[in-house]
Design a protein around this motif. Structure first.
Motif, PDB file in Angstrom:
ATOM      1  N   LYS A   1     -10.929  -5.982  11.104  1.00  0.00           N
ATOM      2  CA  LYS A   1     -10.696  -6.940  12.438  1.00  0.00           C
ATOM      3  C   LYS A   1      -9.566  -6.733  12.483  1.00  0.00           C
ATOM      4  CE  LYS A   1      -9.053 -12.011  12.337  1.00  0.00           C
ATOM      5  NZ  LYS A   1     -10.132 -12.459  13.390  1.00  0.00           N
ATOM      6  N   GLU A   2      -8.388  -5.900  11.981  1.00  0.00           N
ATOM      7  CA  GLU A   2      -7.365  -5.304  12.602  1.00  0.00           C
ATOM      8  C   GLU A   2      -8.065  -4.021  13.184  1.00  0.00           C
ATOM      9  OE1 GLU A   2      -4.753  -6.432  12.456  1.00  0.00           O
ATOM     10  OE2 GLU A   2      -4.994  -8.428  11.529  1.00  0.00           O
ATOM     11  N   ILE A   3      -8.878  -3.517  12.894  1.00  0.00           N
ATOM     12  CA  ILE A   3      -9.666  -1.674  13.271  1.00  0.00           C
ATOM     13  C   ILE A   3      -9.905  -2.300  14.814  1.00  0.00           C
ATOM     14  CG2 ILE A   3     -11.241  -0.148  13.303  1.00  0.00           C
ATOM     15  CD1 ILE A   3     -10.439   0.850  11.039  1.00  0.00           C
TER      16      ILE A   3
ATOM     17  N   TYR B   1       0.463  -1.516   0.199  1.00  0.00           N
ATOM     18  CA  TYR B   1       0.283  -0.025  -0.044  1.00  0.00           C
ATOM     19  C   TYR B   1       1.234   1.162  -0.277  1.00  0.00           C
ATOM     20  CZ  TYR B   1      -4.235  -2.941   1.436  1.00  0.00           C
ATOM     21  OH  TYR B   1      -5.116  -3.645   1.444  1.00  0.00           O
ATOM     22  N   TYR B   2       1.293   1.232   0.706  1.00  0.00           N
ATOM     23  CA  TYR B   2       2.465   2.781   0.961  1.00  0.00           C
ATOM     24  C   TYR B   2       3.968   2.289   0.461  1.00  0.00           C
ATOM     25  CZ  TYR B   2      -1.973   2.772   3.551  1.00  0.00           C
ATOM     26  OH  TYR B   2      -3.074   2.924   4.013  1.00  0.00           O
ATOM     27  N   GLY B   3       4.689   1.043   0.247  1.00  0.00           N
ATOM     28  CA  GLY B   3       5.985   1.553  -0.397  1.00  0.00           C
ATOM     29  C   GLY B   3       6.528   2.444  -0.409  1.00  0.00           C
TER      30      GLY B   3
ATOM     31  N   THR C   1       1.025   2.190  11.552  1.00  0.00           N
ATOM     32  CA  THR C   1      -0.517   1.662  10.505  1.00  0.00           C
ATOM     33  C   THR C   1      -1.370   1.120  11.409  1.00  0.00           C
ATOM     34  OG1 THR C   1       0.732  -0.054   9.371  1.00  0.00           O
ATOM     35  CG2 THR C   1       1.587   2.172   8.816  1.00  0.00           C
ATOM     36  N   THR C   2      -1.673   0.764  12.342  1.00  0.00           N
ATOM     37  CA  THR C   2      -2.976   0.060  12.597  1.00  0.00           C
ATOM     38  C   THR C   2      -3.453   0.461  13.900  1.00  0.00           C
ATOM     39  OG1 THR C   2      -1.656  -1.443  14.213  1.00  0.00           O
ATOM     40  CG2 THR C   2      -1.332  -2.334  11.688  1.00  0.00           C
ATOM     41  N   LEU C   3      -4.620   0.766  14.576  1.00  0.00           N
ATOM     42  CA  LEU C   3      -5.081   1.750  15.215  1.00  0.00           C
ATOM     43  C   LEU C   3      -4.541   0.842  16.438  1.00  0.00           C
ATOM     44  CD1 LEU C   3      -7.198   3.461  15.961  1.00  0.00           C
ATOM     45  CD2 LEU C   3      -8.834   1.660  16.026  1.00  0.00           C
TER      46      LEU C   3
ATOM     47  N   LYS D   1      -7.850   3.798   6.250  1.00  0.00           N
ATOM     48  CA  LYS D   1      -8.996   3.330   5.045  1.00  0.00           C
ATOM     49  C   LYS D   1      -8.270   2.085   4.809  1.00  0.00           C
ATOM     50  CE  LYS D   1      -9.369   8.825   4.840  1.00  0.00           C
ATOM     51  NZ  LYS D   1      -9.124  10.262   3.986  1.00  0.00           N
ATOM     52  N   THR D   2      -6.983   1.598   4.499  1.00  0.00           N
ATOM     53  CA  THR D   2      -6.782   0.713   4.283  1.00  0.00           C
ATOM     54  C   THR D   2      -6.572  -0.325   5.121  1.00  0.00           C
ATOM     55  OG1 THR D   2      -4.958   0.993   3.644  1.00  0.00           O
ATOM     56  CG2 THR D   2      -5.470   1.091   2.566  1.00  0.00           C
ATOM     57  N   LEU D   3      -6.739  -0.214   6.486  1.00  0.00           N
ATOM     58  CA  LEU D   3      -7.156  -1.419   7.721  1.00  0.00           C
ATOM     59  C   LEU D   3      -7.904  -2.049   7.589  1.00  0.00           C
ATOM     60  CD1 LEU D   3      -4.644  -1.968  10.360  1.00  0.00           C
ATOM     61  CD2 LEU D   3      -5.885  -0.433  11.605  1.00  0.00           C
TER      62      LEU D   3
ATOM     63  N   GLY E   1       3.004  -2.162  11.726  1.00  0.00           N
ATOM     64  CA  GLY E   1       1.519  -2.458  12.813  1.00  0.00           C
ATOM     65  C   GLY E   1       2.500  -3.015  13.854  1.00  0.00           C
ATOM     66  N   GLY E   2       2.429  -3.139  14.929  1.00  0.00           N
ATOM     67  CA  GLY E   2       2.785  -3.722  15.802  1.00  0.00           C
ATOM     68  C   GLY E   2       4.099  -4.390  16.307  1.00  0.00           C
ATOM     69  N   VAL E   3       4.303  -5.375  15.510  1.00  0.00           N
ATOM     70  CA  VAL E   3       4.905  -6.136  15.155  1.00  0.00           C
ATOM     71  C   VAL E   3       6.088  -5.092  14.527  1.00  0.00           C
ATOM     72  CG1 VAL E   3       5.608  -7.833  13.531  1.00  0.00           C
ATOM     73  CG2 VAL E   3       3.688  -8.066  14.363  1.00  0.00           C
ATOM     74  N   CYS E   4       5.800  -4.482  13.121  1.00  0.00           N
ATOM     75  CA  CYS E   4       7.109  -3.778  12.631  1.00  0.00           C
ATOM     76  C   CYS E   4       7.694  -3.214  13.800  1.00  0.00           C
ATOM     77  CB  CYS E   4       6.663  -3.314  11.794  1.00  0.00           C
ATOM     78  SG  CYS E   4       7.650  -2.458  10.992  1.00  0.00           S
ATOM     79  N   GLY E   5       6.910  -1.773  14.600  1.00  0.00           N
ATOM     80  CA  GLY E   5       7.603  -1.111  15.523  1.00  0.00           C
ATOM     81  C   GLY E   5       8.532  -1.940  16.293  1.00  0.00           C
TER      82      GLY E   5
HETATM   83  P1  ADP Z   1      -0.801  -5.493  15.012  1.00  0.00           P
HETATM   84  O1  ADP Z   1      -0.447  -4.260  14.788  1.00  0.00           O
HETATM   85  O2  ADP Z   1      -1.999  -5.411  15.072  1.00  0.00           O
HETATM   86  O3  ADP Z   1       0.457  -5.681  16.299  1.00  0.00           O
HETATM   87  P2  ADP Z   1       0.514  -6.008  12.626  1.00  0.00           P
HETATM   88  O4  ADP Z   1       1.605  -5.212  12.430  1.00  0.00           O
HETATM   89  O5  ADP Z   1       0.848  -7.712  12.615  1.00  0.00           O
HETATM   90  O6  ADP Z   1      -0.368  -6.710  14.120  1.00  0.00           O
HETATM   91  O7  ADP Z   1      -0.295  -5.860  11.897  1.00  0.00           O
HETATM   92  C1  ADP Z   1      -1.551  -6.454  11.504  1.00  0.00           C
HETATM   93  C2  ADP Z   1      -1.609  -6.656   9.802  1.00  0.00           C
HETATM   94  O8  ADP Z   1      -1.894  -5.854   9.380  1.00  0.00           O
HETATM   95  C3  ADP Z   1      -0.688  -7.026   9.199  1.00  0.00           C
HETATM   96  O9  ADP Z   1      -0.906  -8.413   8.225  1.00  0.00           O
HETATM   97  C4  ADP Z   1      -0.156  -6.120   8.500  1.00  0.00           C
HETATM   98  O10 ADP Z   1       0.385  -5.961   7.950  1.00  0.00           O
HETATM   99  C5  ADP Z   1      -1.556  -5.194   7.995  1.00  0.00           C
HETATM  100  N1  ADP Z   1      -1.214  -3.906   8.278  1.00  0.00           N
HETATM  101  C6  ADP Z   1      -0.812  -2.812   8.981  1.00  0.00           C
HETATM  102  N2  ADP Z   1      -1.170  -1.550   8.080  1.00  0.00           N
HETATM  103  C7  ADP Z   1      -1.943  -1.670   7.758  1.00  0.00           C
HETATM  104  C8  ADP Z   1      -2.972  -1.040   7.095  1.00  0.00           C
HETATM  105  N3  ADP Z   1      -2.712   0.194   7.499  1.00  0.00           N
HETATM  106  N4  ADP Z   1      -3.371  -1.065   6.161  1.00  0.00           N
HETATM  107  C9  ADP Z   1      -3.296  -2.389   5.738  1.00  0.00           C
HETATM  108  N5  ADP Z   1      -2.694  -2.975   6.032  1.00  0.00           N
HETATM  109  C10 ADP Z   1      -2.018  -3.194   7.314  1.00  0.00           C
END
Ligand code: ADP
Ligand code: ZN
Length: 348
Positions: free
Chosen positions: A163-165, A41-43, A116-118, A158-160, A91-95
């Motif tokens: 389920k992740e929201i 999405y954002y690369g 990028t995740t809530l 907007k792209t999340l 998201g949290g994994v990356c952070g």
């Molecule tokens: P969390 O933040 O819930 O700990 P992750 O870092 O694993 O978890 O992110 C959850 C999933 O959402 C991953 O598959 C990630 O690639 C995806 N993701 C993260 N941010 C976005 C976004 N803004 N739009 C779409 N998918 C995203």
């Protein structure tokens, strides 16, 4: 319009900026780390903000010491110095991994978080905990390393996926229950504008409030001596449910169910009103999170899993329990029988 929160930690204080389009405030980074989904999405945007980019495969299973080592190798290959800056976009994994890599590369360099995740926006972007998993348990290896700056751009939502929201919403409900009745009441209004028809402007102020509250807790107790432990509300039960489900339950679902179980426990003990426990359950359901456990785990297994949690001290289970919406306390050495009853009361 943007919002700002300052995390007061002496010479490691930093600011969190929140709003639509905030990502444009990012300065050029020496190494930006992201996962394969976020990169899709954002690369290309990320490339305008970084000299180089490291992409790891998305998924909690890659939250490993090996990936952190790979990030450090990418840093070395691109000649990052002690003065360089790493950026986490994800998201949290990356952070968690980027923060940990920044904590140990050359004994510590600066890093910036662009969650990028809530969940990452309201939770992991405040507090400076970084970690990776090992087969023996989640987040068992890590370090405290505060970011230099956190940029929360609500446009990423907007792209999340919904389920992740919802995962993030579980932590937001938690924050309301333990720290702020106004936040809780805000979530009770028009739940669809937080889920199926999201109003991103509304999210800005909710995220700001969560960061502010967490920042206050962290500033008072950075290394979890006491107060910070209340942030574990719903998590002692929740982690056990996640584990017993073989992680088919998401973290948010585990925490939602964990709050329901903790609510039943607190109400049964008479320290929380049944009415408020019900109000919590209604909000959890209204935001599309589970309030009942579909699988009836053996209560003995739940207790074993809770004892195995890295936060349970020496064979004792301590629970964070609400005494009213907006306030929670730690109760030490919870009785197994009472835990069993609380778990059974949320079986479907
Ligand atoms: P969390 O933040 O819930 O700990 P992750 O870092 O694993 O978890 O992110 C959850 C999933 O959402 C991953 O598959 C990630 O690639 C995806 N993701 C993260 N941010 C976005 C976004 N803004 N739009 C779409 N998918 C995203
Ligand atoms: Zn959590």
């Amino acid at each position: 319009m943007s919002e700002k929160v300052i995390v007061e930690l002496g010479d490691r204080s930093y600011e969190i900026l929140i709003g639509s389009g905030i990502r444009e405030l990012a300065k050029q980074s020496d190494l930006l780390v992201t996962d394969s989904n976020v990169d899709k999405y954002y690369g290309s945007w990320a490339e305008t903000k970084a000299n180089c980019k490291y992409i790891f495969p998305a998924g909690e299973e890659n939250k490993s010491i090996q990936t952190v080592a790979d990030i450090c190798r990418a840093a070395a290959q691109n000649r990052l110095s002690r003065k360089s800056v790493m950026t986490a976009l994800g998201g949290g994994v990356c952070g968690d991994m980027t923060g940990f890599a920044a904590a140990i590369y050359m004994r510590g360099i600066d890093f910036v978080q662009i969650p990028t995740t809530l969940l990452a926006m309201v939770d992991s972007s405040v507090g400076g905990k970084t970690a990776v998993d090992i087969p023996e348990g989640k987040n068992l290896i890590g370090a405290f390393h505060q970011p230099r700056r956190v940029l929360i751009d609500t446009d990423f939502l907007k792209t999340l996926p919904l389920k992740e929201i919802r995962c993030g919403l579980a932590e937001i409900i938690k924050t309301g229950v333990i720290l702020d009745e106004n936040l809780f009441a805000e979530l009770e209004k028009a739940p669809e504008t937080l889920t199926t028809a999201p109003d991103y402007a509304r999210y800005s102020s909710i995220i700001r409030r969560c960061c502010e509250l967490k920042a206050q807790v962290v500033a008072a107790d950075e290394k979890e001596g006491g107060l910070r432990a209340i942030l574990n509300y719903g998590h002692t039960f929740g982690h056990a449910f996640e584990l017993l489900s073989n992680f088919t339950l998401s973290h948010g679902e585990g925490v939602a169910l964990g709050m329901c179980a903790a609510g039943e426990y607190a109400a049964a003990e008479g320290i929380w009103s049944k009415q408020e426990a019900l109000r919590q359950k209604k909000l959890i359901a209204a935001l599309g999170l589970p309030t009942r456990l579909d699988t009836a785990y053996k209560t003995g297994d739940v207790i074993q899993a809770m004892l195995g949690d890295k936060k349970s001290a020496s064979g004792k289970i301590n629970l964070v329990l609400p005494t009213r919406i907006g306030h929670a306390e730690i109760f030490k050495d919870a009785a197994a029988g009472k835990i069993a009853l609380a778990v059974e009361s949320i079986y479907a």
